[in-house]
Scaffold this motif. Sequence first.
Motif, PDB file in Angstrom:
ATOM      1  N   THR A   3       0.822  -1.210   0.000  1.00  0.00           N
ATOM      2  CA  THR A   3       0.000   0.000   0.000  1.00  0.00           C
ATOM      3  C   THR A   3       0.852   1.255   0.000  1.00  0.00           C
ATOM      4  OG1 THR A   3      -1.822  -1.101   1.152  1.00  0.00           O
ATOM      5  CG2 THR A   3      -1.747   1.296   1.283  1.00  0.00           C
ATOM      6  N   ARG A   4       1.923   1.258   0.773  1.00  0.00           N
ATOM      7  CA  ARG A   4       2.756   2.459   0.909  1.00  0.00           C
ATOM      8  C   ARG A   4       3.475   2.798  -0.396  1.00  0.00           C
ATOM      9  NH1 ARG A   4       5.886   0.060   5.933  1.00  0.00           N
ATOM     10  NH2 ARG A   4       5.678  -1.713   4.529  1.00  0.00           N
ATOM     11  N   GLN A   5       4.051   1.790  -1.031  1.00  0.00           N
ATOM     12  CA  GLN A   5       4.749   2.032  -2.286  1.00  0.00           C
ATOM     13  C   GLN A   5       3.773   2.388  -3.402  1.00  0.00           C
ATOM     14  OE1 GLN A   5       8.309   1.995  -2.601  1.00  0.00           O
ATOM     15  NE2 GLN A   5       7.948   2.107  -0.393  1.00  0.00           N
ATOM     16  N   GLU A   6       2.626   1.763  -3.388  1.00  0.00           N
ATOM     17  CA  GLU A   6       1.590   2.076  -4.377  1.00  0.00           C
ATOM     18  C   GLU A   6       1.133   3.534  -4.222  1.00  0.00           C
ATOM     19  OE1 GLU A   6      -2.831   0.442  -5.753  1.00  0.00           O
ATOM     20  OE2 GLU A   6      -1.698  -0.589  -4.168  1.00  0.00           O
ATOM     21  N   PHE A   7       1.006   3.978  -2.963  1.00  0.00           N
ATOM     22  CA  PHE A   7       0.578   5.356  -2.708  1.00  0.00           C
ATOM     23  C   PHE A   7       1.631   6.349  -3.196  1.00  0.00           C
ATOM     24  CE2 PHE A   7       0.542   9.091   0.131  1.00  0.00           C
ATOM     25  CZ  PHE A   7      -0.683   9.622  -0.247  1.00  0.00           C
ATOM     26  N   ILE A   8       2.898   6.063  -2.996  1.00  0.00           N
ATOM     27  CA  ILE A   8       3.955   6.962  -3.453  1.00  0.00           C
ATOM     28  C   ILE A   8       3.917   7.088  -4.973  1.00  0.00           C
ATOM     29  CG2 ILE A   8       6.467   7.188  -3.694  1.00  0.00           C
ATOM     30  CD1 ILE A   8       6.645   6.052  -0.805  1.00  0.00           C
ATOM     31  N   ARG A   9       3.717   5.992  -5.666  1.00  0.00           N
ATOM     32  CA  ARG A   9       3.601   6.043  -7.129  1.00  0.00           C
ATOM     33  C   ARG A   9       2.392   6.864  -7.552  1.00  0.00           C
ATOM     34  NH1 ARG A   9       6.132   1.108  -6.190  1.00  0.00           N
ATOM     35  NH2 ARG A   9       7.884   0.699  -7.598  1.00  0.00           N
ATOM     36  N   PHE A  10       1.308   6.693  -6.852  1.00  0.00           N
ATOM     37  CA  PHE A  10       0.085   7.462  -7.136  1.00  0.00           C
ATOM     38  C   PHE A  10       0.331   8.957  -6.925  1.00  0.00           C
ATOM     39  CE2 PHE A  10      -3.935   9.014  -4.940  1.00  0.00           C
ATOM     40  CZ  PHE A  10      -4.586   9.358  -6.116  1.00  0.00           C
ATOM     41  N   ALA A  11       0.976   9.314  -5.820  1.00  0.00           N
ATOM     42  CA  ALA A  11       1.244  10.722  -5.522  1.00  0.00           C
ATOM     43  C   ALA A  11       2.186  11.336  -6.551  1.00  0.00           C
ATOM     44  CB  ALA A  11       1.826  10.857  -4.113  1.00  0.00           C
ATOM     45  N   LEU A  12       3.146  10.576  -7.017  1.00  0.00           N
ATOM     46  CA  LEU A  12       4.050  11.057  -8.066  1.00  0.00           C
ATOM     47  C   LEU A  12       3.297  11.299  -9.366  1.00  0.00           C
ATOM     48  CD1 LEU A  12       7.240   8.849  -7.557  1.00  0.00           C
ATOM     49  CD2 LEU A  12       7.172  11.354  -7.530  1.00  0.00           C
ATOM     50  N   ALA A  13       2.477  10.335  -9.761  1.00  0.00           N
ATOM     51  CA  ALA A  13       1.734  10.449 -11.018  1.00  0.00           C
ATOM     52  C   ALA A  13       0.774  11.632 -10.987  1.00  0.00           C
ATOM     53  CB  ALA A  13       0.973   9.157 -11.295  1.00  0.00           C
ATOM     54  N   ALA A  14       0.243  11.946  -9.811  1.00  0.00           N
ATOM     55  CA  ALA A  14      -0.705  13.051  -9.668  1.00  0.00           C
ATOM     56  C   ALA A  14      -0.010  14.404  -9.520  1.00  0.00           C
ATOM     57  CB  ALA A  14      -1.605  12.809  -8.455  1.00  0.00           C
ATOM     58  N   GLY A  15       1.316  14.402  -9.408  1.00  0.00           N
ATOM     59  CA  GLY A  15       2.051  15.648  -9.219  1.00  0.00           C
ATOM     60  C   GLY A  15       1.953  16.191  -7.805  1.00  0.00           C
ATOM     61  N   VAL A  16       1.441  15.374  -6.900  1.00  0.00           N
ATOM     62  CA  VAL A  16       1.299  15.776  -5.498  1.00  0.00           C
ATOM     63  C   VAL A  16       2.644  15.680  -4.769  1.00  0.00           C
ATOM     64  CG1 VAL A  16       0.214  15.114  -3.309  1.00  0.00           C
ATOM     65  CG2 VAL A  16      -1.132  15.163  -5.416  1.00  0.00           C
ATOM     66  N   LEU A  17       3.431  14.687  -5.143  1.00  0.00           N
ATOM     67  CA  LEU A  17       4.774  14.516  -4.615  1.00  0.00           C
ATOM     68  C   LEU A  17       5.765  14.969  -5.676  1.00  0.00           C
ATOM     69  CD1 LEU A  17       6.796  13.424  -2.503  1.00  0.00           C
ATOM     70  CD2 LEU A  17       6.514  11.166  -3.563  1.00  0.00           C
ATOM     71  N   ARG A  18       6.588  15.950  -5.312  1.00  0.00           N
ATOM     72  CA  ARG A  18       7.537  16.519  -6.271  1.00  0.00           C
ATOM     73  C   ARG A  18       8.926  16.590  -5.661  1.00  0.00           C
ATOM     74  NH1 ARG A  18       3.918  21.681  -8.516  1.00  0.00           N
ATOM     75  NH2 ARG A  18       2.108  20.442  -9.170  1.00  0.00           N
ATOM     76  N   PHE A  19       9.916  16.575  -6.542  1.00  0.00           N
ATOM     77  CA  PHE A  19      11.300  16.672  -6.102  1.00  0.00           C
ATOM     78  C   PHE A  19      11.946  17.922  -6.685  1.00  0.00           C
ATOM     79  CE2 PHE A  19      10.209  12.244  -5.669  1.00  0.00           C
ATOM     80  CZ  PHE A  19      10.825  11.875  -4.487  1.00  0.00           C
ATOM     81  N   GLY A  20      12.898  18.486  -5.949  1.00  0.00           N
ATOM     82  CA  GLY A  20      13.572  19.714  -6.361  1.00  0.00           C
ATOM     83  C   GLY A  20      14.146  20.410  -5.150  1.00  0.00           C
ATOM     84  N   GLU A  21      13.832  21.685  -4.998  1.00  0.00           N
ATOM     85  CA  GLU A  21      14.272  22.440  -3.826  1.00  0.00           C
ATOM     86  C   GLU A  21      13.109  23.294  -3.343  1.00  0.00           C
ATOM     87  OE1 GLU A  21      18.454  24.151  -3.134  1.00  0.00           O
ATOM     88  OE2 GLU A  21      17.281  25.937  -3.664  1.00  0.00           O
ATOM     89  N   PHE A  22      12.643  23.014  -2.137  1.00  0.00           N
ATOM     90  CA  PHE A  22      11.466  23.678  -1.591  1.00  0.00           C
ATOM     91  C   PHE A  22      11.764  24.149  -0.167  1.00  0.00           C
ATOM     92  CE2 PHE A  22      10.333  20.167  -4.364  1.00  0.00           C
ATOM     93  CZ  PHE A  22       9.518  20.775  -5.324  1.00  0.00           C
ATOM     94  N   ARG A  23      11.359  25.361   0.138  1.00  0.00           N
ATOM     95  CA  ARG A  23      11.563  25.872   1.496  1.00  0.00           C
ATOM     96  C   ARG A  23      10.325  25.575   2.332  1.00  0.00           C
ATOM     97  NH1 ARG A  23      15.413  28.690   3.671  1.00  0.00           N
ATOM     98  NH2 ARG A  23      16.292  29.226   1.627  1.00  0.00           N
ATOM     99  N   THR A  24      10.527  24.925   3.471  1.00  0.00           N
ATOM    100  CA  THR A  24       9.425  24.562   4.353  1.00  0.00           C
ATOM    101  C   THR A  24       9.058  25.729   5.266  1.00  0.00           C
ATOM    102  OG1 THR A  24      10.815  23.761   6.169  1.00  0.00           O
ATOM    103  CG2 THR A  24      10.347  22.214   4.377  1.00  0.00           C
ATOM    104  N   LYS A  25       7.959  25.569   6.003  1.00  0.00           N
ATOM    105  CA  LYS A  25       7.558  26.600   6.949  1.00  0.00           C
ATOM    106  C   LYS A  25       8.622  26.829   8.013  1.00  0.00           C
ATOM    107  CE  LYS A  25       2.548  25.930   6.536  1.00  0.00           C
ATOM    108  NZ  LYS A  25       1.305  25.543   7.259  1.00  0.00           N
ATOM    109  N   ALA A  26       9.402  25.793   8.297  1.00  0.00           N
ATOM    110  CA  ALA A  26      10.472  25.898   9.296  1.00  0.00           C
ATOM    111  C   ALA A  26      11.723  26.561   8.745  1.00  0.00           C
ATOM    112  CB  ALA A  26      10.814  24.509   9.835  1.00  0.00           C
ATOM    113  N   GLY A  27      11.704  26.940   7.452  1.00  0.00           N
ATOM    114  CA  GLY A  27      12.861  27.595   6.845  1.00  0.00           C
ATOM    115  C   GLY A  27      13.908  26.634   6.314  1.00  0.00           C
ATOM    116  N   ARG A  28      13.586  25.338   6.276  1.00  0.00           N
ATOM    117  CA  ARG A  28      14.536  24.351   5.772  1.00  0.00           C
ATOM    118  C   ARG A  28      14.370  24.177   4.265  1.00  0.00           C
ATOM    119  NH1 ARG A  28      12.761  20.053  10.483  1.00  0.00           N
ATOM    120  NH2 ARG A  28      13.681  21.207  12.238  1.00  0.00           N
ATOM    121  N   LEU A  29      15.465  23.856   3.595  1.00  0.00           N
ATOM    122  CA  LEU A  29      15.399  23.551   2.170  1.00  0.00           C
ATOM    123  C   LEU A  29      15.208  22.046   2.013  1.00  0.00           C
ATOM    124  CD1 LEU A  29      18.148  25.855   0.584  1.00  0.00           C
ATOM    125  CD2 LEU A  29      15.652  26.055   0.399  1.00  0.00           C
ATOM    126  N   SER A  30      14.027  21.664   1.573  1.00  0.00           N
ATOM    127  CA  SER A  30      13.692  20.255   1.448  1.00  0.00           C
ATOM    128  C   SER A  30      13.815  19.806  -0.001  1.00  0.00           C
ATOM    129  CB  SER A  30      12.250  20.034   1.936  1.00  0.00           C
ATOM    130  OG  SER A  30      11.828  18.710   1.652  1.00  0.00           O
TER     131      SER A  30
END
Length: 224
Positions: A3-30
């Motif tokens: 279920t967990r791996q299937e969900f990650i694939r689903f989130a990627l396909a939907a563009g909900v999970l993205r990779f790059g450089e993002f600043r979080t509310k805590a000021g961290r670069l994720s």
Amino acid sequence: MDTRQEFIRFALAAGVLRFGEFRTKAGRLSPYFFNAGLFDDGARLGRLGEFYARTLLEAEAAGRLSFDMLFGPAYKGITLASATAVALAGMGRNLPFAFNRKEAKDHGEGGTLIGAPMKGRVVIVDDVISAGTSVRESVELIRAAGAEPSGVLIALDRQERGGDATTPSEHSATQDVARLYGIPVIAIASLADLLAFLESGGAEAQALAEYRPQVQAYRERYGV
């Protein structure tokens, strides 16, 4: 498929999970970003509800929590709890659910709670836990109504220590919720699952191979 791996694939396909450089509310670069608000059409929302429902039933079967109804905190939690309730009904488990409004009405039914009467063991359904404010407000509403919160169900556990970019705290937000209220936090997937996906060697993981060291380094610095 897990279920967990299937969900990650689903989130990627939907563009909900993205990779790059993002600043979080805590000021961290994720190196990754998860935005459940992008599950924004009927098909995606329906499938998302199924993931929530499956995860909840799996947690119950494993003895991690018991529940009698669902509660969705305003605003994202309203849609998520509704979708989960529909999915559970389709799986033969018809449960009542309720949600809240931010401001109490002084006409009609009045108050801040809408939906089924709050009673029994209540699971709070939301997208993520950041500062824990939504959970605290939900716990207070549930208990004030005479019911008992039995757990929190979220989409992704970042397994990340609180605090800011320079002074991280000892525990994550999900750990703090579990300690403060004595209830489990159940996630469809976690940062550990995301790393396992990136290390799986599949075609999708290989396409994202450049981000694996960044995610690993981020977990080593801020993870729990």
